[in-house]
Motif scaffolding. Structure first.
Motif, PDB file in Angstrom:
ATOM      1  N   GLU A  60      25.827 -13.944  26.746  1.00 18.71           N
ATOM      2  CA  GLU A  60      26.762 -14.895  26.136  1.00 18.71           C
ATOM      3  C   GLU A  60      27.614 -14.237  25.054  1.00 18.71           C
ATOM      4  N   ILE A  61      27.176 -13.107  24.509  1.00 17.51           N
ATOM      5  CA  ILE A  61      27.988 -12.346  23.567  1.00 17.51           C
ATOM      6  C   ILE A  61      29.012 -11.506  24.309  1.00 17.51           C
ATOM      7  N   ALA A  62      28.553 -10.817  25.353  1.00 16.27           N
ATOM      8  CA  ALA A  62      29.355  -9.762  25.972  1.00 16.27           C
ATOM      9  C   ALA A  62      30.315 -10.232  27.046  1.00 16.27           C
ATOM     10  N   CYS A  63      30.029 -11.357  27.711  1.00 17.51           N
ATOM     11  CA  CYS A  63      30.726 -11.688  28.961  1.00 17.51           C
ATOM     12  C   CYS A  63      32.155 -12.173  28.783  1.00 17.51           C
ATOM     13  N   GLY A  64      32.530 -12.607  27.572  1.00 19.19           N
ATOM     14  CA  GLY A  64      33.892 -13.084  27.346  1.00 19.19           C
ATOM     15  C   GLY A  64      34.052 -14.586  27.431  1.00 19.19           C
ATOM     16  N   SER A  65      33.031 -15.301  27.881  1.00 18.94           N
ATOM     17  CA  SER A  65      33.102 -16.761  27.995  1.00 18.94           C
ATOM     18  C   SER A  65      32.421 -17.412  26.799  1.00 18.94           C
ATOM     19  N   PRO A  66      32.902 -18.581  26.381  1.00 24.08           N
ATOM     20  CA  PRO A  66      32.236 -19.290  25.288  1.00 24.08           C
ATOM     21  C   PRO A  66      30.906 -19.879  25.743  1.00 24.08           C
ATOM     22  N   ILE A  67      30.089 -20.268  24.772  1.00 27.05           N
ATOM     23  CA  ILE A  67      28.814 -20.903  25.100  1.00 27.05           C
ATOM     24  C   ILE A  67      29.059 -22.248  25.768  1.00 27.05           C
ATOM     25  N   LYS A  68      29.976 -23.016  25.212  1.00 24.86           N
ATOM     26  CA  LYS A  68      30.374 -24.294  25.792  1.00 24.86           C
ATOM     27  C   LYS A  68      31.689 -24.711  25.160  1.00 24.86           C
ATOM     28  N   SER A 119      31.500 -21.981  31.018  1.00 20.60           N
ATOM     29  CA  SER A 119      30.532 -21.541  30.018  1.00 20.60           C
ATOM     30  C   SER A 119      29.865 -20.249  30.473  1.00 20.60           C
ATOM     31  N   ALA A 120      29.306 -19.523  29.518  1.00 24.19           N
ATOM     32  CA  ALA A 120      28.594 -18.288  29.842  1.00 24.19           C
ATOM     33  C   ALA A 120      27.448 -18.559  30.811  1.00 24.19           C
ATOM     34  N   ASP A 121      26.727 -19.651  30.607  1.00 26.28           N
ATOM     35  CA  ASP A 121      25.618 -19.988  31.506  1.00 26.28           C
ATOM     36  C   ASP A 121      26.102 -20.256  32.925  1.00 26.28           C
ATOM     37  N   THR A 122      27.220 -20.963  33.058  1.00 19.39           N
ATOM     38  CA  THR A 122      27.775 -21.261  34.386  1.00 19.39           C
ATOM     39  C   THR A 122      28.226 -19.983  35.082  1.00 19.39           C
ATOM     40  N   VAL A 123      28.891 -19.108  34.341  1.00 16.48           N
ATOM     41  CA  VAL A 123      29.341 -17.836  34.911  1.00 16.48           C
ATOM     42  C   VAL A 123      28.153 -17.044  35.435  1.00 16.48           C
ATOM     43  N   LEU A 124      27.102 -16.948  34.620  1.00 12.85           N
ATOM     44  CA  LEU A 124      25.930 -16.176  35.032  1.00 12.85           C
ATOM     45  C   LEU A 124      25.247 -16.819  36.237  1.00 12.85           C
ATOM     46  N   SER A 125      25.111 -18.126  36.211  1.00 15.65           N
ATOM     47  CA  SER A 125      24.468 -18.829  37.320  1.00 15.65           C
ATOM     48  C   SER A 125      25.216 -18.603  38.629  1.00 15.65           C
ATOM     49  N   PRO A 180      24.151 -14.858  16.630  1.00 19.19           N
ATOM     50  CA  PRO A 180      25.055 -15.499  15.659  1.00 19.19           C
ATOM     51  C   PRO A 180      26.193 -16.207  16.391  1.00 19.19           C
ATOM     52  N   THR A 181      26.581 -17.356  15.923  1.00 18.73           N
ATOM     53  CA  THR A 181      27.666 -18.099  16.573  1.00 18.73           C
ATOM     54  C   THR A 181      28.721 -18.532  15.555  1.00 18.73           C
ATOM     55  N   VAL A 182      29.940 -18.634  16.015  1.00 11.34           N
ATOM     56  CA  VAL A 182      31.030 -19.274  15.285  1.00 11.34           C
ATOM     57  C   VAL A 182      31.627 -20.289  16.244  1.00 11.34           C
ATOM     58  N   SER A 183      31.445 -21.552  15.934  1.00 13.58           N
ATOM     59  CA  SER A 183      31.890 -22.645  16.794  1.00 13.58           C
ATOM     60  C   SER A 183      31.305 -22.474  18.197  1.00 13.58           C
ATOM     61  N   THR A 184      32.153 -22.227  19.204  1.00 13.28           N
ATOM     62  CA  THR A 184      31.686 -22.189  20.597  1.00 13.28           C
ATOM     63  C   THR A 184      31.344 -20.773  21.081  1.00 13.28           C
ATOM     64  N   THR A 185      31.426 -19.780  20.211  1.00  9.27           N
ATOM     65  CA  THR A 185      31.306 -18.396  20.658  1.00  9.27           C
ATOM     66  C   THR A 185      30.145 -17.674  19.984  1.00  9.27           C
ATOM     67  N   ALA A 186      29.580 -16.694  20.695  1.00  8.92           N
ATOM     68  CA  ALA A 186      28.459 -15.898  20.195  1.00  8.92           C
ATOM     69  C   ALA A 186      28.922 -14.472  19.932  1.00  8.92           C
ATOM     70  N   TRP A 187      28.335 -13.854  18.887  1.00  3.63           N
ATOM     71  CA  TRP A 187      28.779 -12.527  18.437  1.00  3.63           C
ATOM     72  C   TRP A 187      27.582 -11.648  18.111  1.00  3.63           C
ATOM     73  N   ASP A 188      27.843 -10.343  18.022  1.00  4.64           N
ATOM     74  CA  ASP A 188      26.787  -9.420  17.609  1.00  4.64           C
ATOM     75  C   ASP A 188      26.488  -9.556  16.117  1.00  4.64           C
ATOM     76  N   LEU A 189      27.510  -9.848  15.335  1.00  5.93           N
ATOM     77  CA  LEU A 189      27.368 -10.110  13.897  1.00  5.93           C
ATOM     78  C   LEU A 189      28.404 -11.142  13.503  1.00  5.93           C
ATOM     79  N   ALA A 190      28.006 -12.105  12.696  1.00  2.79           N
ATOM     80  CA  ALA A 190      28.955 -13.132  12.252  1.00  2.79           C
ATOM     81  C   ALA A 190      28.429 -13.812  11.001  1.00  2.79           C
TER      82      ALA A 190
END
Length: 501
Positions: A106-114, A120-126, A200-210
């Motif tokens: 969810e950090i690396a793929c480029g898609s938001p969490i929701k 979403s990152a989960d939908t892309v992976l699924s 770490p998240t900021v709004s709908t996105t996940a990051w390595d550091l935030a």
């Protein structure tokens, strides 16, 4: 017409149906509608990937092309050309050597969490898993990881490099976190870095550091509010040889998703890498993103230590390792906050390997995956000579962290049986004396010693050995390797944070 389509795929490789339709219109003078109909009625030799593309296009390929290198390269190109979330996801995996922890996706793929209007990152992976493009594997010490299907037959060879990258990235993230705190870039108690359990998240996105930031260019003020609204510092890290322009596209896509949201504070953005291609560097600069490198954040000695650590940890079967190199790594990276204890854990097995090599073992392997019908476990160190085979579990702990009874129980019940079954199935090992050892630079708890003594007494078919810091020191001293003895004394026994209470 199926033969024409088949010839096209033979010549150009797997392709989008829209690309083939354009060819049929231009070269064979078909109408667009007729071209689409011909493609939909193509023979069974022409396969279709069950993954959505813009304007209902399909990815077509021949049976013999499935899973080949050209299949993957053409698929990634097609997905990126259409700005597909699946393309960014596959790129993120490719840039990380083809495998990563599932939680990091969810950090690396480029898609938001929701987020609305985004997959979403989960939908892309699924969907990637359903299309058999991405697979899962359990990695000892990491957990569930995902990898590109291209690597199914050799996934084990990619894991050491992934582990090395993750370890060094974690060290640097700790250092970057400390650096940003000290300079006041980020709220001291609210900055977070990724881990296996939570990102770490900021709004709908996940990051390595935030984390939130109260730097004046980032804050905003709501009417009648008594306090300013913070902005955010966000960054991702990717420690490969060189990050390309394609490699930063998932990062930029994720950033675009975040910037499209209202009522989210301004962001100060960083991307950390060892180095960049000129195109990637210029692209980040043009978008107001800091293309940071290990050399710019840390000094040259630290950057060199990072490279050497990556090289060491990536190599499974080392021929020899100069103890002075371990000493250099400790000295160069130990200045990073919290790094010394992590390095002690990671490099302890290399110290043991050198001690065993200098004594009487010629064949030394580190971090070997032992696969049997009962399961797969990773052996820290395997030593063999003509008479015996030794499997050594290594725990490079400080004295404030003794080996617990639960760790010993796991080793005895879960690991040792797998290692023994693996040795018994090995043509060159099955008739040798088998010894299973547990070494620590710390101590064993009383409960752990009780379990080990009981196992020693009850075991007849093989030998159980355990060594605490004092026993390990004796083994290393008996090797006669002065550089190794100095390294162990300086960084494991006499380190100021490693004092017996």
């Amino acid at each position: 017409m199926s033969n024409v389509i088949q010839s096209y795929l033979n010549k150009h490789g797997p392709s989008l149906s829209s690309e083939i339709a354009e060819y049929l219109v231009n070269e064979h003078k078909l109408t667009p509608q007729t071209a689409r109909q011909r493609i939909s009625r193509a023979s069974q030799n022409i396969m279709r990937l069950e993954l959505s593309f813009p304007r209902r296009a399909k990815f077509l390929f021949l049976k013999q092309q499935a899973g080949m290198g050209i299949y993957w390269s053409r698929l990634e190109s097609a997905l990126l050309a259409t700005n597909s979330a699946y393309g960014f996801a596959i790129t993120s995996l490719n840039e990380r050597g083809g495998v990563m922890p599932k939680k990091h996706f969810e950090i690396a793929c480029g898609s938001p969490i929701k987020q609305k209007k985004h997959l979403s990152a989960d939908t892309v992976l699924s969907n990637l898993k359903s299309a058999n493009l991405v697979k899962e594997i359990h990695v000892e010490g990491i957990g569930t990881c995902i990898y590109i299907g291209l690597h199914t037959n050799h996934i084990e060879t990619l894991i050491p490099v992934m582990k090395a990258r993750l370890f060094v990235e974690e060290l640097l993230l700790r250092g970057i976190k400390s650096w940003m705190r000290k300079l006041g870039f980020i709220s001291y108690n609210q900055v977070a870095i990724r881990d296996i359990d939570k990102n770490p998240t900021v709004s709908t996105t996940a990051w390595d550091l935030a984390g939130p930031s109260y730097l004046s260019p980032l804050v905003s003020f709501s009417p009648n509010a008594s306090k300013p609204n913070p902005g955010f510092v966000i960054c991702d890290i990717l420690l490969t040889r060189e990050v390309s322009e394609i490699g930063i596209r998932p990062f930029l896509q994720k950033l675009n998703a975040l910037k499209s949201l209202k009522n989210v504070g301004k962001q100060l953005c960083f991307f950390f890498a060892n180095s960049y291609s000129e195109a990637a560097f210029n692209k980040l600069k043009s978008l107001g993103i800091s293309p940071a490198t290990t050399n710019t954040i840390f000094d040259n000695d630290t950057a060199t230590g990072i490279k050497e650590l990556m090289d060491i940890l990536s190599e499974v079967a080392i021929q020899t390792l100069d103890p002075k190199k371990i000493d250099t790594i400790f000295n160069s990276l130990g200045k990073i906050e919290g790094a010394a204890s992590r390095l002690r854990g990671a490099l302890f097995e290399y110290v043991i390997a050198e001690a065993m090599r200098f004594k009487f073992f010629n064949a030394i392997e580190l971090n070997r995956l032992c696969q049997t019908k009962e399961g797969v476990k990773e052996a820290d160190i395997i030593c063999s000579n003509q008479q015996e085979i030794r499997f050594i579990e290594a725990k490079g702990y400080g004295f404030n962290r003794p080996v617990t009874a639960s760790e010993v129980k796991y080793w005895l019940a879960e690991q040792v049986p797998i290692f023994r079954a693996y040795a018994l199935s090995h043509t060159d090992w099955k008739d040798k004396k088998m010894i299973f050892e547990f070494w620590t630079s710390s101590l064993f708890s009383d409960e752990a010693i009780e379990k080990l003594n009981k196992a020693q007494h009850n075991t007849k078919k093989y030998q159980i050995v355990y060594r605490d810091s004092e026993n390990v020191s004796d083994e290393i001293n008996s090797s006669g390797n002065k550089a190794l003895i100095k390294t162990f004394n300086d960084h494991f026994t006499n380190h100021p944070l490693n004092v017996k209470s």
